[in-house]
Structures are given as C-alpha cells and as structure tokens.
Design an enzyme around this catalytic site. Sequence first.
Site, PDB file in Angstrom:
ATOM      1  NE  ARG A 168      -3.622  -2.154   2.782  1.00 32.00           N
ATOM      2  CZ  ARG A 168      -3.353  -3.272   3.456  1.00 32.00           C
ATOM      3  NH1 ARG A 168      -2.154  -3.429   4.028  1.00 32.00           N
ATOM      4  NH2 ARG A 168      -4.260  -4.215   3.573  1.00 32.00           N
TER       5      ARG A 168
ATOM      6  CG  HIS B 273      -5.258   0.244  -4.046  1.00 32.16           C
ATOM      7  ND1 HIS B 273      -4.786  -0.126  -2.809  1.00 32.16           N
ATOM      8  CD2 HIS B 273      -6.340  -0.537  -4.293  1.00 32.16           C
ATOM      9  CE1 HIS B 273      -5.564  -1.086  -2.320  1.00 32.16           C
ATOM     10  NE2 HIS B 273      -6.504  -1.352  -3.193  1.00 32.16           N
TER      11      HIS B 273
ATOM     12  NE  ARG C 226      -3.258  -3.899  -1.192  1.00 33.02           N
ATOM     13  CZ  ARG C 226      -2.664  -4.602  -0.236  1.00 33.02           C
ATOM     14  NH1 ARG C 226      -1.342  -4.664  -0.180  1.00 33.02           N
ATOM     15  NH2 ARG C 226      -3.385  -5.256   0.658  1.00 33.02           N
TER      16      ARG C 226
ATOM     17  CE1 TYR D 196      -7.123  -7.341  -7.127  1.00 32.30           C
ATOM     18  CE2 TYR D 196      -7.183  -8.487  -5.018  1.00 32.30           C
ATOM     19  CZ  TYR D 196      -6.999  -7.337  -5.756  1.00 32.30           C
ATOM     20  OH  TYR D 196      -6.692  -6.163  -5.114  1.00 32.30           O
TER      21      TYR D 196
ATOM     22  CE  LYS E  66      -6.997  -0.989   5.055  1.00 28.87           C
ATOM     23  NZ  LYS E  66      -8.102  -1.518   4.226  1.00 28.87           N
TER      24      LYS E  66
ATOM     25  CG  HIS F 180      -6.075  -8.409   2.187  1.00 35.08           C
ATOM     26  ND1 HIS F 180      -6.631  -7.195   2.516  1.00 35.08           N
ATOM     27  CD2 HIS F 180      -5.668  -8.294   0.891  1.00 35.08           C
ATOM     28  CE1 HIS F 180      -6.555  -6.381   1.476  1.00 35.08           C
ATOM     29  NE2 HIS F 180      -5.970  -7.016   0.486  1.00 35.08           N
TER      30      HIS F 180
END
Length: 445
Positions: free
Chosen positions: A295, A390, A393, A425, A320, A416
């Site tokens: 990110r 992004h 990414r 995806y 995150k 994640h």
Amino acid sequence: MQWPQYDRHRFRAHEAQSSPPLAAPKLRTHMIDSVFLFEGDRAKHREAPLFLERERYLTYLFEIGTRRERVRNVATMLLHVVRLLELESPRPVGMDEILQGCQRWVGDSNALQHRSSSEASSYTFQVVATNWLRFQGSLIAAPKPVPLFDNLLSEFLNDMRSQRGLALETLRTYRSQILAFLNWLQSRCPEFSNVRGLDIEEYLEAKRSDGWSRSTVAAHCRSLRTFFGYAEQRRWCSSGIRGCISSPRVPRIAENLSVPPWHDVRRVIASIGNLRAADLRAKTMFLLFSIYGLRSAEVRGLMLEDIDWRRGSLTVRRAKRGKIQQFPLQSEVGEAIAMYLQKARPKCSCRNLFVTLRPPHRPVLGHTMSTIICPRIKKLGITTEHFGPHMLRRACATQLLRIGSSLEEIADFLGHSDLRSVSSYARFDSASLKIVANFSLRGVL
C-alpha cells in the site's frame, strides 16, 4: 511463491548507513566566495545592502543540502529583491509589498538576462523573497482566517488520537473529509448547535452532482458519522443526526474491477530511465508496489533499517492492524534500491527510505507518490480505471493468482486477514479460476 535468487554479497556494499546532513563547503572568507568564481561578481554581492542577512541565508541553504547552482541563483535573485523592495536595512515587509516588487521585477529592464517568462520569473521572485524574509523574521505574515468550527474539529481529532489511539493516516483522512463539510456548512449555519441532518443530505447530494463516486461518498459518510457521534456525546448538536447519515451501498467486492495486464505493468517499469534521480526513485517505488503489492502508506513508512542487506530481507509494517511482515529481498528490487541509495537519494538525517529530492529533505507524502506513479502509466496509453499505487497492488494480486497462488497465499502476502478482500481478483479472472478450482469459494463471495 518463487523468488529470483538473492545475492547478498552483491548488495552488501549498499547497506544503508546513517547519512549525515550535507556539510557546507569550506569557506575562504564568505559564503559568496564559494558560490561565485569571479571577483567582480563577489564584489557586487558584498557591496549590496543586507550582505550579512543574505550570507546567513545562503549558508543555511548549503547546510540543508541545496545544490550549489541553486544557491547561486538564489543569491543573484536576492540582489534584485533588495533593490526592488528598497531594503537598506532590516525592516518588516508584508506580502502586499512583495507582490508589488514582483510587478516591478517583471518590467525591470536591468533583469532581462535573469528572466524567462514573466509569470515564472514573478513566482520565483515571490518565493525567494518570501523564504528569505521569513528566515530572518522580517516577513509580516497575513493572518490566516480561522475556520468557524476549527476548535471543534481539533478537539475531536485530539481525542481520537489520545483516547482511541487512531493512526496518523486515519486522523489525516478524518480531518480532510470533515473539514470539507465544515467549510461548506459555516456559510449556511453560523451556529454548529443548529446543524440538521438535512444539511448533511444537501452536502452529500451536492457532491454527488459534482461527480463523486459511491465509494467516495461512502467514505465521507463514515467520517461524518464518527464525528457527529462524538459531537452528540459532547452535546455540540442535537441527538439523532448521526443516525440520519445514510451511506450508499458499496459492494465489498468491486463490480467493475479494473486491473491492467501484467505485461503493461512491466512495460511501464522498463520505460523508466536510470539517469535522473527522479526516475531512480520512481522505478524503486514501482517495483515495491507491483512485486510486493504494498500500500502507499506502507511504502512511505519504509525506513533504511527495514532493508537487511546481509540477510536479504525486507521488513514491512502493514498500514492496517500494525502487522509486521518480512519478505525475501527480490533481486530486481534490491538492485533498484541500491542504485537509488547510491545515486539518487539525498544525503540527509531523515531515516525514511523515500525522501523529497529537494531540500529541506523530508518523507514523501501520499499525494506525491500518486503524482510519481500516475503520469508514467498514462504516458504509455495504458487503459485502466485507476492510475495510482493501488492499481499496482491489484495487478500484483492478479498476477499471483495467474501463476497459481491460492487465495490464502495471496491474502497472507498482501497482509489481508479476510479472504473476501482478495476473492474479487478470482471473480473477474475466469482463466485463473481454472488454476485455483480446487479452492472452495463457498462462503467467501
């Protein structure tokens, strides 16, 4: 996932060490003597008014790493600033007087050889004059208008940081989105206690008419709900407003996911040169975004210490949940980082990997990364919905899927915790679905 073999001996010489600030050049008599070669030029600068004040500022520019050529240009411009503003001794100067000096500069016949276009030269005159006067404390700063509800926003952000421990990046987002609403509100509602849910609806409707997407409106709704929940607790406004903020539904999985083909990503990287400092920095960023799927905040947060040249590893602090991950230092990325550190990164005390190329050197901001990434993608005519970091990414995740990585592996690789974040995806790549057909998507989509 397969990684090209990392040669630790190859990159060991580039191990990041502490970089001291660029020292000022050795002076013979004055800073002017180090900047100008000819005695006639030196005498002209010594004889002009405010020599010591100009000398101190030029010394400061050298100490923060400004190139000699730039310091020479500033020194020459300061002669015109002193002359056109009629400065015989230090005195306070306001912005209106500087702007008048800009007008004189544009029409000054004695400065024809130092001017390019009138607009650019006028701006240069203003910047040099403003920075110099501010440095010596002689600039009369124009009072900035204080937003009507600035104290409320400041108290909210301070409590969010101290009580809830929100990350600085989150606080910046809150401030930007809430401030936009408060600036819109103050002309319609001078007293915050009189704000109504209808005001927020009108604001959001106006932004939809301006072209805001559903996801942008939803993001602002989340910030406004948090702010008005806090405002209701502090009794700044009527209760129930938070519940009136209706956010549009944004699917967890994008309906029109746009990811450029991997060969287009590689084409952009191949098109970036290796001569200019800006290109070396941009190429390193592109590789980190596309090969590791990082990110923007994670790339900005990389420190020199996060690159372990001996072990051949890269440490990433996830934006995150604060997770820390280590990855093998892929050979192409290692080469790019080494070349950037050796030939492009300014020598400065800042420990961030990516810093501004012009002094004062400081960490690169998020919007700067977008201005580095987007133009290079658009230049090659690549068609995609988004052009920022992004997008790279997403391209990384899609490529991992195509080479046979499972959704579990991709989710872990990208940091994640929820498979639903990466299942999109697979949903929009039917060819890759055949590769991962043995992975059950039940309960994920």
